[in-house]
Design a protein around this motif. Structure first.
Motif, short mmCIF file in Angstrom:
data_model
loop_
_atom_site.label_atom_id
_atom_site.label_comp_id
_atom_site.label_asym_id
_atom_site.label_seq_id
_atom_site.Cartn_x
_atom_site.Cartn_y
_atom_site.Cartn_z
N ASP A 154 0.73 -1.28 0.07
CA ASP A 154 0.03 -0.16 -0.11
C ASP A 154 0.88 1.28 0.10
O ASP A 154 0.25 2.22 -0.23
N TRP A 155 2.16 1.15 0.43
CA TRP A 155 2.80 2.57 0.82
C TRP A 155 4.29 2.11 0.23
O TRP A 155 4.91 1.25 0.21
N ARG A 156 4.82 2.95 -0.69
CA ARG A 156 6.12 3.02 -1.25
C ARG A 156 7.34 3.36 0.08
O ARG A 156 8.37 2.62 -0.35
N SER A 157 6.74 3.95 1.02
CA SER A 157 7.84 4.06 1.89
C SER A 157 7.98 3.04 2.85
O SER A 157 8.82 2.81 3.35
N ASP A 158 7.00 2.12 2.96
CA ASP A 158 7.46 1.06 3.92
C ASP A 158 6.74 -0.11 3.14
O ASP A 158 5.48 -0.84 3.66
N ARG A 200 -3.34 -0.30 -4.57
CA ARG A 200 -3.28 0.86 -3.89
C ARG A 200 -1.99 1.70 -3.93
O ARG A 200 -1.91 2.92 -3.26
N ARG A 227 -0.47 6.56 -6.31
CA ARG A 227 -0.47 7.93 -5.93
C ARG A 227 0.38 8.50 -7.01
O ARG A 227 1.51 7.95 -7.36
N GLU A 287 3.41 6.13 -8.66
CA GLU A 287 3.50 4.78 -8.06
C GLU A 287 3.21 4.05 -8.90
O GLU A 287 2.51 4.30 -10.11
#
Lengths: 250, 433
Positions: free
Chosen positions: B22-26, B62, B65, B79
């Motif tokens: 869901d998140w590219r940061s984690d 997801r 972004r 993303e």
């Protein structure tokens, strides 16, 4: 120029899928957004997305809603940054593990803190500011789960149901000041929060939920079900007498 | 988990688990997953290259972004799960367009890179991968690498079928357009010779493609309609809104609804439907590029068993020898084939080691899945192999390991870059190791 170009919106819990989709609708109209959330990297990812999509400006603040003083500070910061707000949307919350809550009062109280008490901590300063401004809209995402206590999910339901009642009173109070209070009750929405649930035909996409929420806020609805079809479903569920309801396995 | 299907609904596959990204940061720690993993976004690959039977699906929808858009230079960073539909909705009103679009806009950026997709402007623009300036790749070790053209890992990942790692985000170079409409010319042609004459003359048009009746026999073999278009200067044409399909095929059609008779009638009607030899019009871009996006799940018309699309590229030699041989073979088989798509690929080199597009003629045809169909396709593979052509993995569900090796001579170089944790049903089928 679109009508909402200068709309100033505060969103708490802005990295939730539903909140981010709602923010995208505002961004497309060039709104100015102030986003609060727990995780700074995620917050920045959402903010960048909204900037590309046309938001007038996007500011972020890291906020853990269980920190009361920080809640006050963030409301103050958002209000002063934009010189007032047109919309405040509270979208934070967690779906607690019911079994864990049943085994632990501490877990239950923590779930009530995040889903109810923290909202009160934000709504109190927000209500006072909006009341003096004499305009604007406070919107809060509760849940269909708050309409009736079910054995599978009553801790979450209690928090959201309590919030519903709080908002009802707040709506009554702020009506006289010209401020709208919108209670948003999503049903099942396909988000990370519901990733553990088996999807059925009643699941709505986060995008649809975001659009419906934006519309409900713009129309200053009192209580909106997201999507609309939950209204009749919940009307039926609410009409069941307790003698019948308690026997169901819901 | 019926959601994790391929577009052709063939073959069936069930992942052991789904891991959302869901998140590219984690992103999740992939080294802790025991089964092989494979990224999945829109599921628009036709066969089994997007399937991971018994493995773990990395659901990136997801990861949707946008990150940055330089409106002066037309550089868009987003993303990997962002769809081309989303990008077009954003950039077209600002005077930009994707450098390459396929036949549907409901594909992700990650998938567009992993399959190094092509479009109606291949003869002028090459593949999608040729317009990617960089992307970030997550390897199963947790290592994150920003790859740029020229890097060996970049070349392996473009067209690499999701097997080198997980693309987290990418940067794409857009192109300027004068407006949202396409000026189209539709030319009816009576047979393959006429098609080759038209295709030889494609230099002056940005977009060219032909729809061909491959059930017609004899002198009418290869009759069809040639479409060529260009971005039209700004006028009053309504832009194409970002809208999901208005109509969705709700059920699997009974087997055999699309048979030789019904498809023959359809092809006849499509060909005869254009009464004049030449037709000029200006249409919204979506009507030109994505005619089937208006019908959701159209693949269900092929019935519950699903369908396969066969797409190959063969050298464009004088008289169209190989293409003619393929057409004759399909026509002789009597297998019900829908309208086929025929296009000339240009000589711009595809950047990926496993990229499918190469100079020549490409043909794509849908078939319902039946025993005889698979035998026919095996015969077609033999023709393609002989000519030094290739079959498109993104659409494949049945090519042999030997064919795969013959079609992709850079396979060894690719394998050296592949992430051992990443695999797919397709890869296990064609790469007997």
């Amino acid at each position: 120029m679109p009508p909402e170009t200068s709309t100033r919106v505060l969103i708490v819990g802005a990295t939730s899928a539903i909140a981010a989709e709602t923010a995208r609708v505002y961004a497309a109209y060039g709104a100015r957004l102030f986003l609060a959330g727990r995780n700074p990297q995620r917050l920045e990812a959402v903010a960048a997305d909204l900037r590309v999509r046309g938001a007038g400006s996007v500011l972020t603040a890291v906020l853990d809603v269980t920190d009361r003083q920080r809640c006050d500070a963030v409301v103050e910061e958002a209000w002063s940054t934009f010189g007032g707000l047109d919309v405040a949307l509270l979208a934070h919350g967690v779906l607690p593990d019911q079994a864990r809550c049943q085994a632990s009062a501490a877990a239950t109280i923590e779930a009530l803190e995040v889903n109810f008490t923290s909202a009160v901590a934000l709504l109190t300063p927000l209500a006072n500011r909006f009341e003096s401004a004499g305009r604007g809209c406070i919107a809060v995402i509760t849940s269909v789960a708050g309409d009736r206590g079910r054995q599978s999910n009553y801790v979450y339901g209690a928090a959201k149901g309590g919030l519903d009642r709080f908002l009802e009173g707040l709506r009554n109070r702020l009506f006289h000041a010209g401020v709208a209070v919108v209670t948003l009750k999503p049903g099942f929405v396909d988000t990370p929060m519901t990733a553990g649930l088996t999807q059925g035909p009643l699941f709505a996409s986060a995008r649809r939920a975001g659009r419906d929420i934006h519309r409900s806020i713009e129309r200053r609805r009192d209580v909106a079900y997201i999507p609309w079809f939950w209204r009749p479903i919940m009307a039926i569920l609410r009409s069941l007498p307790e003698t019948v309801f308690k026997r169901l396995r819901l | 988990m019926p959601r994790y299907r391929s577009w052709g609904r063939y073959p069936a596959a069930t992942p052991a688990a789904v891991l959302p990204v869901d998140w590219r940061s984690d992103p999740p720690a992939l080294d802790r997953v025991r089964q092989p993993v494979l990224p999945y976004a829109c599921g628009r690959s036709y066969g089994d290259s997007c399937l991971n039977d018994g493995g773990v699906v990395l659901d990136v929808r997801r990861l949707d972004r946008l990150i940055a858009f330089d409106q002066e230079r037309g550089l868009l960073q987003c993303e990997a799960g962002v769809t081309l539909a989303e990008i077009l909705a954003l950039v077209v009103p600002r005077g930009w367009f994707l450098p390459v679009v396929p036949g549907t806009r409901w594909v992700s950026v990650g998938g567009s890179i992993a399959n190094d997709i092509h479009g109606k402007n291949h003869h002028r623009a090459g593949t999608f991968g040729a317009h990617v300036s960089r992307f970030e790749l997550l390897r199963s070790t947790g290592q994150r690498t920003v790859c740029t053209p020229g890097d060996e890992l970049f070349r392996a990942t473009v067209g690499g079928l999701g097997l080198t790692g997980l693309i987290l985000w990418a940067e794409i170079m857009l192109k300027r357009i004068p407006g949202p409409a396409i000026a189209v010319e539709r030319i009816r042609f009576p047979g393959l010779d006429a098609f080759f004459a038209l295709a030889a003359d494609d230099r002056d048009f940005e977009y060219t493609v032909a729809w061909v009746d491959c059930l017609a026999r004899g002198p009418r073999l290869g009759r069809g309609i040639y479409m060529r278009g260009d971005h039209a200067p700004q006028d009053g044409t309504v832009p194409s809104p970002l809208r999901p399909a208005r109509f969705r095929v709700p059920l699997d059609a009974p087997a055999g609804v699309l048979n030789a008779t019904t498809l023959g009638l359809f092809n006849e009607a499509y060909y005869r439907g254009q009464l004049r030899g030449r037709l000029r019009s200006t249409v919204p871009y979506a009507a030109f590029f994505f005619p089937l996006d208006g019908v959701g799940d159209w693949g269900r018309l092929y019935g519950a068993n699903g369908f396969v699309q066969y797409q190959c590229v063969v050298p464009d030699v004088g008289g169209g020898g190989p293409i003619r041989a393929i057409f004759e073979r399909i026509s002789r088989s009597g297998e019900p084939a829908s309208l086929a798509v025929l296009k000339r690929f240009g000589n711009i080199r595809s950047p990926g080691l496993l990229s499918f597009p190469r100079e020549g003629m490409t043909l794509a045809v849908d078939f319902a899945v039946r025993g005889r169909t698979l035998a026919l396709l095996e015969d077609l593979d033999a023709i393609v192999r002989e000519t030094g052509g290739a079959v498109y993995p993104a659409k494949d569900a049945r090519m042999s390991a030997a064919s795969f090796r013959a079609f992709f001579p850079e396979l060894e170089r690719f394998t050296a870059q592949r992430d051992a944790k990443f695999s797919s049903s397709f890869w296990r089928r064609v790469h007997a190791s």
